[in-house]
Design an enzyme around this catalytic site. Structure first.
Site, PDB file in Angstrom:
ATOM      1  N   CYS A 139       0.819  -1.234   0.000  1.00 46.63           N
ATOM      2  CA  CYS A 139       0.000   0.000   0.000  1.00 46.63           C
ATOM      3  C   CYS A 139       0.850   1.280   0.000  1.00 46.63           C
ATOM      4  O   CYS A 139       0.498   2.265  -0.663  1.00 46.63           O
ATOM      5  CB  CYS A 139      -0.966  -0.005   1.173  1.00 46.63           C
ATOM      6  N   HIS A 145      -2.122   6.441   4.315  1.00 44.96           N
ATOM      7  CA  HIS A 145      -0.683   6.476   4.589  1.00 44.96           C
ATOM      8  C   HIS A 145      -0.116   7.792   4.043  1.00 44.96           C
ATOM      9  O   HIS A 145      -0.291   8.120   2.859  1.00 44.96           O
ATOM     10  CB  HIS A 145       0.031   5.319   3.877  1.00 44.96           C
TER      11      HIS A 145
HETATM   12  P1  NAP Z   1      -6.714  -9.053   7.852  1.00 44.13           P
HETATM   13  O1  NAP Z   1      -7.681  -7.993   8.252  1.00 44.13           O
HETATM   14  O2  NAP Z   1      -5.927  -9.733   8.908  1.00 44.13           O
HETATM   15  O3  NAP Z   1      -7.518 -10.161   6.986  1.00 44.13           O
HETATM   16  C1  NAP Z   1      -6.937 -11.384   6.615  1.00 44.13           C
HETATM   17  C2  NAP Z   1      -7.940 -12.274   5.910  1.00 44.13           C
HETATM   18  O4  NAP Z   1      -7.290 -13.539   5.626  1.00 44.13           O
HETATM   19  C3  NAP Z   1      -9.194 -12.594   6.737  1.00 44.13           C
HETATM   20  O5  NAP Z   1     -10.331 -12.619   5.917  1.00 44.13           O
HETATM   21  C4  NAP Z   1      -8.893 -14.015   7.250  1.00 44.13           C
HETATM   22  O6  NAP Z   1     -10.063 -14.783   7.478  1.00 44.13           O
HETATM   23  C5  NAP Z   1      -8.140 -14.592   6.078  1.00 44.13           C
HETATM   24  N1  NAP Z   1      -7.373 -15.758   6.532  1.00 44.13           N
HETATM   25  C6  NAP Z   1      -6.462 -15.826   7.524  1.00 44.13           C
HETATM   26  N2  NAP Z   1      -5.990 -17.092   7.666  1.00 44.13           N
HETATM   27  C7  NAP Z   1      -6.663 -17.839   6.754  1.00 44.13           C
HETATM   28  C8  NAP Z   1      -6.626 -19.236   6.396  1.00 44.13           C
HETATM   29  N3  NAP Z   1      -5.827 -20.106   7.033  1.00 44.13           N
HETATM   30  N4  NAP Z   1      -7.426 -19.642   5.403  1.00 44.13           N
HETATM   31  C9  NAP Z   1      -8.235 -18.776   4.734  1.00 44.13           C
HETATM   32  N5  NAP Z   1      -8.310 -17.452   5.025  1.00 44.13           N
HETATM   33  C10 NAP Z   1      -7.531 -16.997   6.025  1.00 44.13           C
HETATM   34  O7  NAP Z   1      -5.626  -8.483   6.809  1.00 44.13           O
HETATM   35  P2  NAP Z   1      -5.751  -7.255   5.767  1.00 44.13           P
HETATM   36  O8  NAP Z   1      -5.211  -6.036   6.368  1.00 44.13           O
HETATM   37  O9  NAP Z   1      -7.120  -7.258   5.195  1.00 44.13           O
HETATM   38  O10 NAP Z   1      -4.683  -7.692   4.670  1.00 44.13           O
HETATM   39  C11 NAP Z   1      -4.962  -8.736   3.737  1.00 44.13           C
HETATM   40  C12 NAP Z   1      -3.813  -8.870   2.758  1.00 44.13           C
HETATM   41  O11 NAP Z   1      -3.688  -7.658   2.008  1.00 44.13           O
HETATM   42  C13 NAP Z   1      -2.459  -9.104   3.433  1.00 44.13           C
HETATM   43  O12 NAP Z   1      -1.705  -9.969   2.638  1.00 44.13           O
HETATM   44  C14 NAP Z   1      -1.872  -7.697   3.494  1.00 44.13           C
HETATM   45  O13 NAP Z   1      -0.479  -7.712   3.542  1.00 44.13           O
HETATM   46  C15 NAP Z   1      -2.383  -7.088   2.195  1.00 44.13           C
HETATM   47  N6  NAP Z   1      -2.553  -5.634   2.175  1.00 44.13           N
HETATM   48  C16 NAP Z   1      -3.184  -4.995   3.196  1.00 44.13           C
HETATM   49  C17 NAP Z   1      -3.374  -3.601   3.106  1.00 44.13           C
HETATM   50  C18 NAP Z   1      -4.052  -2.819   4.197  1.00 44.13           C
HETATM   51  O14 NAP Z   1      -4.018  -1.580   4.124  1.00 44.13           O
HETATM   52  N7  NAP Z   1      -4.677  -3.443   5.185  1.00 44.13           N
HETATM   53  C19 NAP Z   1      -2.923  -2.915   1.997  1.00 44.13           C
HETATM   54  C20 NAP Z   1      -2.293  -3.604   0.968  1.00 44.13           C
HETATM   55  C21 NAP Z   1      -2.121  -4.963   1.067  1.00 44.13           C
HETATM   56  P3  NAP Z   1     -10.648 -14.974   8.977  1.00 44.13           P
HETATM   57  O15 NAP Z   1     -11.305 -13.674   9.328  1.00 44.13           O
HETATM   58  O16 NAP Z   1     -11.623 -16.074   8.821  1.00 44.13           O
HETATM   59  O17 NAP Z   1      -9.499 -15.325   9.865  1.00 44.13           O
END
Ligand code: NAP
Length: 352
Positions: free
Chosen positions: A149, A242
């Site tokens: 991001c 950010h």
């Molecule tokens: P998050 O809120 O922690 O969400 C993670 C997701 O992954 C949840 O839906 C979770 O499901 C799922 N998950 C976790 N373990 C799993 C498993 N074993 N099997 C299937 N699903 C599983 O994270 P986030 O911030 O949304 O980020 C998601 C991705 O995008 C990451 O790779 C992060 O680096 C990237 N990213 C994030 C941002 C940001 O600003 N947040 C920006 C760019 C990229 P449950 O709820 O069921 O556990």
């Protein structure tokens, strides 16, 4: 107009997954056909199991949809992934192997040689790597990745300049929002009235991904751009957006500040030329006030899809310094993936 494409959301319960749910609700080309998350939620209604953290209400049609497993065949030709990087690698590959287009936000495949790392305004031509990827891996589907991001906001500032005035060095200090750490993210006692001067893995990503995005596709591979980046990443008590303090130097004679400003303001990419549904009309917005951009005031510029730049001024060490703001879960994640998918499927819906 063709029938809408059924799309699935992997990691639909997370911070990025919830943004996908909001941005895809009522999308003119895509229709949410499946929501998937970790196995502990399988079979539960999305509205019951998700910890909804968005200011906008949950889209009504999703409330009763049953959450599926990421190992299910989702009956969707396209999936958007907001999966945690601890699981994204394998799951996304499996979907691509089975014939799905995967638009991913996870870091796992970003730097793979045959995986395009795309910002639709800057390097849509890198999608020409897909036939290479399919040949090499024997896949019928494909993986297209988004940058980190912070990198997306930075690249949106650097890209328009690099096209005309090649860059030499970039120094960036980020102030990154809490939503960038997902939910529940950083404990409140760590961040309240504080700044955490460390985000694991973040600096490496910011120091390397931009050169791939702004690199050239030649002979089926990307030649990375050769400017150098030094990054320091901080977590701050901001909800969304950010903010980055950037200093840059150019390889040759530096353009004037007016040239830099007009390079940003006049920049338009393929999404704007084609009028893609999620394209911000002006992808880079320059503010002239001395105290902008600010996350709270500016993060929703053009529905969160514009990158906002301000405080351009000479730098005593490099050529210029300025601030960049990007919405981390919209432009920096879900919105950027959707824009990439709109570009990939443009012919089907625009008939071009
Ligand atoms: P998050 O809120 O922690 O969400 C993670 C997701 O992954 C949840 O839906 C979770 O499901 C799922 N998950 C976790 N373990 C799993 C498993 N074993 N099997 C299937 N699903 C599983 O994270 P986030 O911030 O949304 O980020 C998601 C991705 O995008 C990451 O790779 C992060 O680096 C990237 N990213 C994030 C941002 C940001 O600003 N947040 C920006 C760019 C990229 P449950 O709820 O069921 O556990």
């Amino acid at each position: 107009m063709s029938e809408r494409l059924r799309v699935g959301i992997l990691g639909a319960t997370g911070a990025v997954g919830q943004k996908f749910a909001l941005l895809l609700d009522g999308h003119p080309w895509f229709e949410i056909g499946a929501l998937a998350a970790s196995d502990k939620r399988v079979g539960e209604a999305y509205g019951e199991t998700v910890n909804w953290k968005q200011a906008a209400p949950m889209p009504e049609p999703l409330r009763h949809m049953k959450v599926q497993s990421c190992s299910d065949q989702l009956d969707c030709p396209v999936v958007f992934s907001g999966l945690d990087s601890s699981v994204a690698g394998e799951i996304e590959q499996e979907f691509a192997r089975r014939g799905c287009w995967v638009f991913s936000n996870a870091r796992n495949h970003r730097m793979d040689e045959d995986v395009p790392l795309v910002i639709a305004e800057l390097n849509p031509d890198h999608l020409e790597l897909i036939p290479v990827q399919r040949r090499k891996r024997g896949w019928r589907g494909a993986i297209v990745t988004n940058a980190n991001c912070s990198t997306i906001a930075l690249a949106m500032a650097l890209g328009p300049l690099q096209q005309e005035y090649p860059l030499d060095r970039v120094h960036v200090v980020t102030m990154q929002a809490l939503s960038g750490a997902g939910y529940p993210g950083v404990p409140s006692l760590d961040i309240l009235a504080n700044v955490v001067p460390y985000i694991g893995g973040e600096e490496d990503k910011i120091e390397s991904e931009g050169q791939k995005i702004l690199g050239r596709l030649r002979g089926g591979r990307i030649e990375h751009a050769d400017f150098r980046v030094s990054a320091q990443a901080n977590r701050v008590a901001v909800e969304e957006g950010h903010l980055e303090c950037v200093s840059i130097s150019f390889r040759g004679k530096a353009p004037s500040m007016d040239e830099v400003r007009s390079c940003w303001s006049q920049f338009r990419g393929e999404p704007q030329r084609l009028g893609l549904p999620s394209a911000p009309p002006q992808p880079v917005v320059v503010r002239n006030e001395p105290d902008r951009p600010q996350p709270r005031l500016d993060v929703w510029t053009q529905k969160g899809m514009a990158t906002v730049i301000g405080r351009l001024r000479p730098c005593p060490l490099l050529d210029y310094k300025f601030l960049v703001l990007g919405h981390n879960t919209v432009r920096g994640a879900a919105g950027a993936s959707i824009l990439n998918a709109e570009y990939v499927f443009r012919d089907r819906f625009l008939g071009q």
